[in-house]
Design a protein around this motif. Structure first.
Motif, short mmCIF file in Angstrom:
data_model
loop_
_atom_site.label_atom_id
_atom_site.label_comp_id
_atom_site.label_asym_id
_atom_site.label_seq_id
_atom_site.Cartn_x
_atom_site.Cartn_y
_atom_site.Cartn_z
N ASP A 161 0.81 -1.22 0.00
CA ASP A 161 0.00 0.00 0.00
C ASP A 161 0.85 1.27 0.00
O ASP A 161 0.32 2.37 0.11
CB ASP A 161 -0.96 0.00 1.19
N GLY A 162 2.18 1.09 -0.09
CA GLY A 162 3.06 2.25 -0.18
C GLY A 162 3.63 2.72 1.13
O GLY A 162 4.48 3.61 1.16
N THR A 163 3.18 2.16 2.26
CA THR A 163 3.74 2.54 3.56
C THR A 163 5.03 1.76 3.80
O THR A 163 5.30 0.74 3.17
CB THR A 163 2.75 2.26 4.69
N GLY A 164 5.84 2.26 4.73
CA GLY A 164 7.10 1.61 5.03
C GLY A 164 6.91 0.24 5.66
O GLY A 164 5.99 0.03 6.46
N ASP A 165 7.76 -0.69 5.29
CA ASP A 165 7.74 -2.04 5.87
C ASP A 165 8.82 -2.11 6.95
O ASP A 165 9.95 -2.56 6.70
CB ASP A 165 7.99 -3.08 4.78
N PHE A 166 8.47 -1.65 8.14
CA PHE A 166 9.46 -1.58 9.22
C PHE A 166 9.90 -2.96 9.67
O PHE A 166 11.04 -3.14 10.09
CB PHE A 166 8.91 -0.78 10.40
#
Length: 582
Positions: free
Chosen positions: A217-222
């Motif tokens: 979804d474009g958010t960071g994959d921490f």
């Protein structure tokens, strides 16, 4: 071997006021030297000494800020270091790592450090340096917030740690009042903690995107970033989830039986959180009315004396290590106002000495914490024999084997002459420790599963109300047997009471894995105590020069976390509890 950039200061104290302008030329000199087969060991040795000086300076500053969270001048000094020196140090370290990787040369015993450097080089981004500084400052904000919490109890101010002793009071109404005061104090900080959480999460997601880890979804994959930061080469997120499933299958039913035993022993209709002796919502039960709580020591001096004798019994060299810590004042054990909560062991790499910090208040848990943290200290002493700082960076999963094994290895000596307990109280203390081990695994599974949920669903997790809901769902799944009716705010904000979620994300499953390894070390000691201790020390001395499965194997344990391996450990614990109770 010839020195390349020395002389450097011999101690971190001499180095304590150096500005970056004075440090940087040493890194520049190392960066400009051509690495060859003839100078590789001297080059790495000088790099190791330089990095050790900076690391010890940072560790000493961090320690000082936890010893007094109200010292504004100290906080300013710490902030100056993490804002000005640390980012440039981190960048300079990365430059040297990349230089060594590109050279094609490798000192002996550097296979694992080189593997780690390759992983760190892959995720290094200069634009994350200010974000890492922000993360460190947010963690200090968290420490300061919790360090300010004081409970007014019978006209006296007490820290939450000092209130733990009241949880042992045989009077149920007293325990309930204390429990509510402690939890209400944390609820007063609910809004502040939620705000801090949102800023932390936003910062972590930004670092992840910068490093190239992005969810669909474009958010960071921490989680992906953190997995590589923690150098987890030997297991995956799916393996971690499988460990949680094994715990649900094997351990949760046993924990539920233990809670049922507590309920029946206390003659209660339902077992409530204040019927347990710990603040997290998992712990052994309080004692029966009329029974005296375990009172292992009167003051910190007695805690040190009695624990020192245990270490000497376990192994003379371990005893000698602890005596060094006592003689050199490397122990800060008492609880006091404005001292950060919790306990930890840190290492001073130039001095080659560990330091133990904790908050002792006179309960048995303090004995366990000191045994645990001393295990970390012994690990440091053994690994200090390795020549290079980079070889002493150990996988966290095995660091906790070092500490948790010492809790099990030290337990048989609780009733030694002049020790903490008589035979009956020692058996009771050991049962409590073993029951706590069982009760811990489901709690660990909640903490780990919660963080998987957070970083798989970061947009949802940005709303603290969703975090409350996710924590509550996991709590109900794994933590059966204690009645939280009418306590929804306290139950659902349990994630606020787990500092690792704020300060050390994803660093918690290590304790569960390590406890399983430590039980295997203990099982070996029941067959051959001297050999088990020898294997334990051999593994500690490897530092970070062997992969995780090899470290476990050297210590006499299997690096496996499936249901059958877990079942063996749980069976030994249950059998021992039965023996001690009878």
């Amino acid at each position: 071997m010839t020195d390349i950039i020395r002389p450097l200061p011999a101690s971190a104290q001499e180095f304590s006021d150096w500005k970056w302008t004075r440090i940087e030329p040493y890194y520049a000199r190392l960066a400009e030297i051509e690495i060859t087969a003839r100078n590789i060991e001297a080059w790495v040795a000088d790099w190791s000494q330089l990095a050790s000086l900076i690391d010890e300076r940072y560790q000493r500053l961090t320690l000082a800020t936890t010893q007094d969270t109200a010292d504004a001048a100290l906080e300013a000094t710490y902030n100056e270091f993490v804002e000005v020196i640390y980012p440039q140090y981190f960048a300079a370290e990365q430059m040297l790592k990349e230089k060594l990787l590109a050279s094609g040369f490798q000192p002996a015993g550097f296979e694992i450090p080189m593997r780690n450097m390759r992983a760190e080089a892959a995720i290094f981004r200069p634009e994350n340096l200010p974000l890492q500084t922000r993360e460190q400052k947010l963690e200090k904000e968290f420490d300061k917030l919790l360090g300010s919490e004081m409970i007014l109890w019978n006209g006296e101010e007490r820290t939450p740690a000092q209130m733990l002793k009241v949880y042992q009071d045989p009077d149920r109404a007293t325990r309930e009042r204390a429990w509510h005061l402690v939890h209400d104090k944390r609820l007063e900080n609910r809004a502040a903690l939620n705000d801090l959480w949102q800023r932390m999460l936003e910062n972590r997601l930004e670092m992840s995107k910068n490093a190239g880890f992005v969810l669909s979804d474009g958010t960071g994959d921490f989680r992906a970033l953190r997995w590589q930061q923690l150098l987890r080469f030997d297991y995956t997120p799916d393996d971690a989830k499988q460990f949680g499933a094994s715990i649900l299958e094997v351990v949760t039913p046993v924990a539920e039986r233990i809670y049922k035993k507590y309920q029946e022993r206390l003659g209660l209709e339902t077992l409530c959180p204040w019927d347990l002796q710990g603040p997290q919502g998992f712990a052994i039960a309080t004692d029966l009315p009329g029974a005296k709580p375990l009172a292992p020591f009167k003051d910190v001096a007695a805690l040190i004396d009695k624990t020192a004798a245990i270490f000497a019994d376990v192994d003379p060299q371990l005893g000698a290590y602890f005596e060094t810590m006592r003689a050199e004042q490397l122990l800060d054990l008492d609880s006091r106002k404005n001292k950060a909560p919790g306990g930890y062991c840190t290492s001073f790499e130039t001095s080659r000495r560990p330091f133990i910090f904790m908050n002792a208040v006179g309960i048995h848990e303090d004995v366990q914490v000191l045994l645990h943290e001393a295990g970390h200290a012994f690990h440091a002493f053994e690994a200090f024999q390795l020549p290079y700082l980079q070889q002493r960076a150990v996988s966290l999963e095995f660091c906790e084997v070092a500490s948790m094994s010492m809790e099990f290895l030290g337990a048989p000596y609780l009733n030694r002459a002049g020790g903490f307990y008589n035979d009956a109280d020692a058996a009771r203390a050991r049962v409590e420790k073993l029951e706590t081990a069982i009760l811990y695994w489901p709690y660990m599974a909640v903490v780990d599963a919660f963080q998987h949920w957070v970083y798989e669903n970061p947009k949802d997790a940005m709303d603290p109300n969703n975090c409350d809901g996710a924590w509550g769902t996991l709590w109900d799944k794994y933590m059966r047997g204690v009645d939280w009716s009418g306590l929804a705010p306290q139950r659902m904000t349990g994630w606020h009471r787990k500092l690792h979620i704020f300060s050390s994300p994803f660093y918690y499953i290590e304790y569960g894995m390590a406890q399983l390894g430590a039980v295997q070390v203990w099982a070996n000691s029941l067959r051959d105590r001297k050999r088990a201790t020898r294997d334990y020390r051999r593994a500690l001395a490897l530092g970070g020069t062997a992969p995780l499965p090899a470290l476990f194997e050297t210590a006499g344990a299997k690096f496996k976390f499936d249901a059958p391996t877990l079942q063996e450990a749980v069976d030994l614990i249950e059998t021992t509890i039965h023996t001690l109770e009878n």
